[in-house]
Design an enzyme around this catalytic site. Structure first.
Site, short mmCIF file in Angstrom:
data_model
loop_
_atom_site.label_atom_id
_atom_site.label_comp_id
_atom_site.label_asym_id
_atom_site.label_seq_id
_atom_site.Cartn_x
_atom_site.Cartn_y
_atom_site.Cartn_z
CE1 TYR A 1 40.13 42.11 23.40
CE2 TYR A 1 41.50 41.02 25.03
CZ TYR A 1 41.18 42.14 24.29
OH TYR A 1 41.89 43.29 24.45
CG HIS B 1 30.80 32.35 43.03
ND1 HIS B 1 30.60 31.23 43.79
CD2 HIS B 1 32.14 32.42 42.85
CE1 HIS B 1 31.74 30.64 44.04
NE2 HIS B 1 32.71 31.35 43.48
NE ARG C 1 35.69 30.27 49.27
CZ ARG C 1 36.57 31.22 49.53
NH1 ARG C 1 37.83 31.04 49.20
NH2 ARG C 1 36.22 32.34 50.11
#
Length: 846
Positions: free
Chosen positions: A127, A83, A37
């Site tokens: 968006y 992931h 990570r």
């Protein structure tokens, strides 16, 4: 619980030690965070989430020449295939790769609201739209396949994902990286592409290139938001060791502006660039808070005139205000100047390592050489396969009549294929290619085309074999590729690096500003309840003339806040303030309100940043910095006995955020601070009456970094606490000891044996009562008085000479006599005030 039962899937029960199981589980978790990570790979400079985002977009075909695609689609693909974490974590990583103010060379191209330098949040993923940027598509993902890099199974073994991307550029240096793992962190600054490539080519040509020559080619970080780096010391430290602190400040200029119609022109400071990762809106708010709190003078107005063309923050100055002085205050008190802490930590062969610049660049070159070798080997295999087929086709065309005759007489394709192999010594693949050859290949033009293609592939094979057999040719090809990428994507540096000449000129300007400031002689008083006040010398003398010296050795009610420290100073000096959490701040004497109407002044914590709790107990001590003590060291001791030595010189001219003077763990706090120098001795005391005396030298107490915690100073009993720390210069120097029951004595330093740090010390106080304990260890300075405070808020002022001088085993006298249930809680040493006659005489002389 000594053991824990670990129930396996098979039903077998295995007794396991609890601490062993916890240690193993935590280690697995830590390595999962470190490798999976938080830390980037030194080869492609990417964390797993960024690598998976780029590869998923490559699979979706979101190249720069294709339309944008919704970010929600990309996030969904990354989550579903590679992931298995939160969608917001993936989207945050995607957003950062789009932001031009976060990445020096953005790896993604975005369409929509992806946030701003004002810390505005990006729009929701439904968006916004994105696609690969040209540099990531060409330099990170070109020709990606299992032939170039290794692939591994995804989380459910349903897909294959690359272990590392076949990058052609050192992305770790170009865009930097930041992350916090378990027990370690990384913070790598971005750099300029052209400079890094020049450094790589120089290392290819001269592997023994000196550090100085390498640093000339890669002079320092290049932040996407510009700014200016102050000096090169921090850069060189970071590049040589992999860790350092680089001071960065914003870019400013002075302008004369007309604020509005009918108003006179005013000078203004215009900020056009901020340090990397500084929130512009938060910075402006910080300035407004400082102005409103009267901590920052000379500013009339502040306006943000930034637009799509760039940043422009106008700080309008009051008339007759020195712009340079205000600018220096902004550097000191706001993030307009801040330090970028470099920690070049990355995964090298799966292991976290702190790497200097040279090793980071060499690791990339080694990786690039490996990928180029695999790429050329793959191309050679493909070329030889094609040449093999072409050789068979040309053989067939050269024996066309025999080939046709075999085909005409063969009962089936398998028989014809076998006859081709036997008669013309062809391979199975060549025979298959002849059988699949269309009739148009028999024409003259097609035949000529095959011969031309055979010659081209022969030349290509020879070229690839030369590249693979001669490392010098391989490195030439590598350099050629790097130069091509530099020509295509290189740009000019955005962050300036201040030269030594400019730094000296700025230092001279600061000295001139300080010299121009009116140096007024003043007196600063600090009170027992944490207040500070300042008087001019004349006002202080008049005030002292009205006060009678109170040296009453009997306990009486404290009527007002007691003065515990009086310092003669000038307004240009600084007061070093240390807090219980181990942080240090400087306060200019000029910022302390003069001749306060309220006699007690203002709380000292009000002059410190808002991060310091508004509590009188937050401040441990305050020291007046001057030329006489600048060469000394700070001796810092925590309540649990940790001790540390740090140069006082490192704590001058601090910025508004201060510095960490000592790392203090949870449950402990900084308790005592004193000044000393090498050759002095330090005495530590515990509530049980034990004292430890040891010399201040590099063996017992070496100088340590600011973030260090320090070793144990004295071993303490289970119910003991540390009650003081005193520095003495000779054996004849005395210390004063006082117990909770009011017993005290003066003890010469020679009465204590010289020991080593960390020892248990010697019993130096004989208690007359079983419940009594030591509460104070202070210097016994001649011609001073002791201010003794009790739990009932009563006070007695005792001349130091009235306390008897005794040896280590000598009996103690009762200095003050508390009432039943009352105990001494604190003993302060203050200078005895001059007599009224002397004060009056000095006033008349003036």
């Amino acid at each position: 619980m000594a053991d824990q039962l670990n129930i396996l899937a098979s039903g077998q029960i295995v007794p396991t030690s609890l601490h062993t199981e916890v240690q193993r589980s935590y280690l697995e978790y830590a390595m999962s965070v470190i490798v999976g990570r938080a830390l980037p790979d030194v080869r492609d400079g990417l964390k797993p989430v960024h690598r998976r985002i780029l590869y998923a977009m490559h699979e979706l075909g979101l190249t720069p020449d294709r339309p944008y695609r919704k970010c929600a689609r990309v996030v969904g693909d990354v989550l579903g295939k590679y992931h298995p974490h939160g969608d917001q974590a993936v989207y945050d990583a995607l957003v950062r790769m789009v932001q031009t103010f976060s990445s020096r060379y953005p790896l993604l191209d975005g369409h929509g609201n992806f946030g701003s330098v004002d810390n505005d949040p990006p729009a929701a993923m439904r968006y916004t739209e994105t696609r690969l940027s040209p540099i990531s598509n060409e330099a990170l993902l070109e020709d990606i396949s299992e032939a170039l890099v290794d692939f591994s199974d995804n989380f459910d073994s349903s897909q294959q994902e690359p272990v590392v991307l076949p990058t052609q550029l050192p992305n770790l240096l170009l865009n930097g990286s930041s992350g916090i793992a378990v027990g370690m962190a990384t913070n790598i600054p971005p750099h300029n592409l052209g400079e890094v490539i020049d450094g790589l080519i120089a290392l290819i040509d001269r592997p023994t290139l000196s550090d100085e020559e390498l640093f000339r080619l890669v002079p320092g970080p290049d932040f996407p938001t510009g700014g200016e780096i102050i000096g090169t010391e921090g850069i060189y430290d970071a590049y040589r060791t992999g860790r350092g602190s680089i001071p960065v400040r914003g870019v400013s200029q002075f302008e004369e502006i007309r604020p509005g119609r009918g108003r006179q022109r005013r000078n203004a400071i215009v900020i056009t660039e901020l340090p990397y990762q500084v929130n512009k809106a938060g910075w402006i708010e910080k300035i407004a808070q400082l102005v409103n709190a009267n901590k920052l003078d000379g500013i009339a107005d502040i306006r943000d005139e930034s637009d799509r063309d760039g940043m422009r923050v106008v700080i309008e100055l009051k008339r007759e205000t020195s712009g340079q002085r205000v600018l220096q205050d902004l550097y000191r008190m706001t993030p307009l100047q801040s330090n970028f802490g470099v920690i070049m930590l990355a995964l090298d062969n799966g292991q976290p390592r702190q790497l200097p610049l040279r090793e980071v660049m060499q690791a990339f070159l080694d990786f690039r050489e490996t990928t180029l070798t695999r790429h050329y080997q793959h191309q050679l295999d493909k070329t030889e396969n094609r040449l093999h087929i072409l050789d068979g086709l040309l053989t067939a065309l050269g024996n066309l009549d025999a080939i046709i005759d075999i085909l005409r007489n063969a009962p089936d394709g398998t028989t014809a294929k076998q006859q081709f192999q036997q008669q013309f010594e062809l391979s199975e693949r060549q025979a298959d290619a002849i059988l699949a050859m269309p009739l148009r290949k028999l024409t003259g033009m097609e035949r000529q085309g095959l011969e031309t293609e055979y010659e081209e592939f022969t030349q290509r094979r020879d070229q690839l074999q030369r590249l693979l057999s001669d490392r010098r040719e391989l490195l030439k090809a590598m350099k050629k590729g790097l130069r091509a990428l530099k020509k295509k994507y290189g740009d000019s540096r955005r962050t300036r690096i201040q030269t030594e000449a400019e730094r000296e000129e700025e230092s001279q300007q600061i000295e001139d500003i300080i010299a121009e400031a009116v140096e007024e002689d003043t007196v600063v008083e600090f009170s027992q309840k944490g207040y500070v006040r300042r008087y001019s010398q004349r006002s202080y003398q008049r005030r002292q003339a009205r006060l009678d010296a109170d040296t009453n050795p009997k306990l009486h009610d404290a009527e007002e806040d007691l003065t515990i420290q009086v310092e003669a100073a000038v307004t240009t000096q600084e007061v070093l303030t240390l807090t219980r959490d181990g942080r240090a701040f400087t306060v200019s004497v000029e910022d302390i309100p003069a001749n306060p109407r309220q006699g007690r002044g203002v709380p000292l914590v009000n002059l410190l940043p808002d991060s310091v709790p508004a509590d009188a107990d937050a401040v441990v001590t305050q020291l007046m910095i001057n030329d006489s003590n600048l060469g000394q060291d700070l001796i810092l001791v925590t309540r649990k006995g940790k001790i540390k030595r740090a140069p006082l010189r490192e704590f001058t001219n601090l910025t508004g955020r201060g510095l960490t003077a000592m790392k203090v763990k949870t449950g402990d706090d900084l308790a005592y601070v004193t000044l000393a120098q090498a050759g002095d001795e330090v005495i530590l005391g515990t509530s049980g009456g034990r004292l430890l005396r040891f010399p201040i030298d590099d063996d017992n107490l070496p100088i340590m970094g600011r973030a260090a915690q320090g070793p144990q100073g004295i071993r303490m009993g289970k119910h003991e606490t540390l009650i003081g720390c005193v520095a003495v210069q000779g054996k004849n120097d005395c210390v004063l000891l006082m117990s909770a029951a009011g017993y005290g004595k003066r003890l010469p330093g020679e009465a204590l044996r010289l020991a080593k740090r960390g020892d248990i010390g010697t019993q130096s106080f004989q208690f007359s009562q079983k419940t009594d304990h030591l509460v104070a260890l202070t210097p016994a300075i001649p011609h001073t008085a002791l201010t003794v405070l009790t739990s009932a808020e009563r006070v007695a002022i005792v001349p130091i000479e009235s306390v008897p001088r005794q040896g280590r085993t000598g009996e103690c006298d009762r200095v003050v006599k508390p009432t039943k249930g009352e105990t001494v809680t604190q003993v302060l040493t203050v200078t005895l005030p001059e007599s009224s006659e002397n004060q009056a005489a000095s006033t008349e002389e003036e």
